[in-house]
Design an enzyme around this catalytic site. Structure first.
Site, PDB file in Angstrom:
ATOM      1  N   GLY A 155      21.692  -5.290  12.554  1.00  0.00           N
ATOM      2  CA  GLY A 155      22.937  -5.783  13.105  1.00  0.00           C
ATOM      3  C   GLY A 155      23.215  -7.162  12.541  1.00  0.00           C
ATOM      4  O   GLY A 155      22.677  -7.543  11.490  1.00  0.00           O
ATOM      5  N   THR A 234      12.312 -11.586  18.457  1.00  0.00           N
ATOM      6  CA  THR A 234      13.361 -12.413  19.059  1.00  0.00           C
ATOM      7  C   THR A 234      14.462 -11.530  19.641  1.00  0.00           C
ATOM      8  O   THR A 234      15.573 -12.000  19.865  1.00  0.00           O
ATOM      9  CB  THR A 234      13.970 -13.385  18.031  1.00  0.00           C
ATOM     10  OG1 THR A 234      14.485 -12.644  16.917  1.00  0.00           O
ATOM     11  CG2 THR A 234      12.952 -14.394  17.536  1.00  0.00           C
ATOM     12  N   SER A 235      14.168 -10.250  19.880  1.00  0.00           N
ATOM     13  CA  SER A 235      15.187  -9.335  20.396  1.00  0.00           C
ATOM     14  C   SER A 235      15.090  -9.243  21.914  1.00  0.00           C
ATOM     15  O   SER A 235      15.698 -10.033  22.634  1.00  0.00           O
ATOM     16  CB  SER A 235      15.067  -7.965  19.729  1.00  0.00           C
ATOM     17  OG  SER A 235      13.789  -7.385  19.962  1.00  0.00           O
ATOM     18  N   ARG A 236      14.319  -8.300  22.418  1.00  0.00           N
ATOM     19  CA  ARG A 236      14.042  -8.166  23.841  1.00  0.00           C
ATOM     20  C   ARG A 236      12.572  -7.848  24.008  1.00  0.00           C
ATOM     21  O   ARG A 236      11.981  -7.102  23.228  1.00  0.00           O
ATOM     22  CB  ARG A 236      14.899  -7.055  24.479  1.00  0.00           C
ATOM     23  CG  ARG A 236      16.363  -7.433  24.668  1.00  0.00           C
ATOM     24  CD  ARG A 236      16.520  -8.526  25.722  1.00  0.00           C
ATOM     25  NE  ARG A 236      17.905  -8.873  26.004  1.00  0.00           N
ATOM     26  CZ  ARG A 236      18.578  -9.836  25.417  1.00  0.00           C
ATOM     27  NH1 ARG A 236      17.975 -10.577  24.475  1.00  0.00           N
ATOM     28  NH2 ARG A 236      19.823 -10.090  25.750  1.00  0.00           N
ATOM     29  N   GLU A 265       9.940 -11.606  31.634  1.00  0.00           N
ATOM     30  CA  GLU A 265      10.322 -13.029  31.638  1.00  0.00           C
ATOM     31  C   GLU A 265      10.659 -13.498  33.057  1.00  0.00           C
ATOM     32  O   GLU A 265      11.254 -12.746  33.836  1.00  0.00           O
ATOM     33  CB  GLU A 265      11.549 -13.235  30.739  1.00  0.00           C
ATOM     34  CG  GLU A 265      11.251 -13.018  29.267  1.00  0.00           C
ATOM     35  CD  GLU A 265      12.451 -13.309  28.383  1.00  0.00           C
ATOM     36  OE1 GLU A 265      13.406 -13.984  28.858  1.00  0.00           O
ATOM     37  OE2 GLU A 265      12.453 -12.866  27.242  1.00  0.00           O
ATOM     38  N   HIS A 283      12.522 -18.061  25.054  1.00  0.00           N
ATOM     39  CA  HIS A 283      13.816 -17.392  24.874  1.00  0.00           C
ATOM     40  C   HIS A 283      14.907 -18.399  24.483  1.00  0.00           C
ATOM     41  O   HIS A 283      15.930 -18.532  25.150  1.00  0.00           O
ATOM     42  CB  HIS A 283      14.223 -16.639  26.154  1.00  0.00           C
ATOM     43  CG  HIS A 283      15.174 -15.513  25.890  1.00  0.00           C
ATOM     44  ND1 HIS A 283      15.203 -14.368  26.652  1.00  0.00           N
ATOM     45  CD2 HIS A 283      16.149 -15.354  24.952  1.00  0.00           C
ATOM     46  CE1 HIS A 283      16.149 -13.555  26.205  1.00  0.00           C
ATOM     47  NE2 HIS A 283      16.741 -14.131  25.165  1.00  0.00           N
ATOM     48  N   ILE A 284      14.666 -19.089  23.366  1.00  0.00           N
ATOM     49  CA  ILE A 284      15.590 -20.134  22.916  1.00  0.00           C
ATOM     50  C   ILE A 284      16.172 -19.825  21.536  1.00  0.00           C
ATOM     51  O   ILE A 284      16.623 -20.717  20.826  1.00  0.00           O
ATOM     52  CB  ILE A 284      14.906 -21.518  22.885  1.00  0.00           C
ATOM     53  CG1 ILE A 284      13.666 -21.496  21.974  1.00  0.00           C
ATOM     54  CG2 ILE A 284      14.540 -21.969  24.287  1.00  0.00           C
ATOM     55  CD1 ILE A 284      13.088 -22.878  21.688  1.00  0.00           C
ATOM     56  N   GLY A 285      16.180 -18.542  21.172  1.00  0.00           N
ATOM     57  CA  GLY A 285      16.645 -18.176  19.844  1.00  0.00           C
ATOM     58  C   GLY A 285      18.030 -18.683  19.500  1.00  0.00           C
ATOM     59  O   GLY A 285      18.296 -19.067  18.362  1.00  0.00           O
TER      60      GLY A 285
END
Length: 309
Positions: A155, A234-236, A265, A283-285
């Site tokens: 994507g 870095t997705s889920r 999380e 979770h700071i992507g």
């Protein structure tokens, strides 16, 4: 509020909000609290803008009332939203997709470098105050140039990662999660996951969380990676089986893991936190000022467009 005004409930303070607010919407912000307070706050809203922290389910839809027409999420993923329930109620769901791709791609490469080159380990060592001198074999890591990167999902984010990895001189392999996805120049396509795993010295995950991708990367697939591989997510969190990851790290089959997302999380298992070859971020992507402002603008623009239909 008059009958002609339309109320937008926001569940977080968003950068760039005043400049991006569509005309005709009156913003209100939920100040936080328990689930019950959110159910009360959403009543009478025409639009709702949530983060990934606030599940949108049938209870929340009912609490909003029949005037709710659109739900926006300050994210790309919609795994916290019951999309089918929204559709049944005639509510559109919009996201910030696309706006955060460059930032998340940069963070992905940052995690990859930090893990491969043992940057976090070396930083801790220097901060410990231990005596040291230059040595030829100190903190030897893996070089990216000339190595093979497997990208699962092409994507917006996966595509940006592939382009950046090519600039590092990596051989980029990919398995798109949607048929017909165009490939960036030079990317080598794969038809199945096992084939992608077997050539990936580094593996990075960029697929949404769906019933089909929940624990998609399990022990059987992780063992297909070459010995010494490094995994980046870095997705889920639930796309990757954390227990299997820990098992293969402990066994030495994997050389490291760099994670920005986790199965449960904000809980991160102690085994992950203690492992010397993991790099972990909360979770700071997408956490750049530019990306967050772009996300605000994108999702509010889509909320406004939905209300004009």
């Amino acid at each position: 509020m008059s009958a002609t005004e339309r109320r937008l409930l926001l569940t977080a303070r968003l950068p760039g909000l005043p400049d991006a607010l569509p005309a005709g919407l009156t913003p209100a912000r939920w100040s936080g609290g328990d689930r019950g307070s959110l159910l009360r706050a959403v009543a009478g809203s025409t639009a709702l803008l949530v983060t990934a922290n606030e599940p949108v389910d049938e209870d929340l839809i009912r609490a909003a009332g029949p005037g709710l027409r659109v739900v926006g999420t300050y994210s790309t993923g919609v795994d916290h939203i019951e999309v089918a329930a929204c559709r049944r109620a005639g509510i559109q769901v919009v996201t910030a997709a696309g706006a955060l791709a460059p930032a998340v791609a940069e963070h992905t490469l940052g995690l990859l470098l930090a893990c491969a080159r043992r940057i976090v380990e070396a930083d801790r060592f220097v901060r410990s105050g231990a005596d040291w001198r230059w040595e030829a074999d100190a903190f030897l890591g893996a070089q990216l140039h000339g190595r093979r990167l497997g990208v699962l999902g092409l994507g917006a984010i996966g595509t940006e990662v592939a382009r950046r990895a090519a600039a590092f001189g990596m051989e980029v392999h990919a398995l798109p999660h949607r048929p017909g996805t165009p490939l960036p120049p030079g990317v080598i396509p794969h038809r199945d996951l096992v084939g992608l795993m077997r050539v990936s010295d580094f593996l990075t995950l960029h697929v949404p969380l769906t019933p089909e991708t929940d624990h998609l990367i399990d022990k059987s697939l992780l063992t297909e990676l070459p010995p010494g591989a490094i995994v980046v997510n870095t997705s889920r969190g639930r796309v990757l089986d954390q227990s299997a990851l820990l098992e293969l790290l402990a066994a030495g089959h994997l050389a490291g893991a760099a994670l920005d997302v986790y199965e449960d999380e904000p809980h991160v298992p102690p085994e992950l936190r203690r492992h010397p070859r993991t790099v972990l971020t909360p979770h700071i992507g997408s956490a750049t000022t530019a990306a967050r402002r772009a996300m605000t603008a994108a999702v509010l623009r889509r909320i406004g467009a939905a209300l004009e239909q």
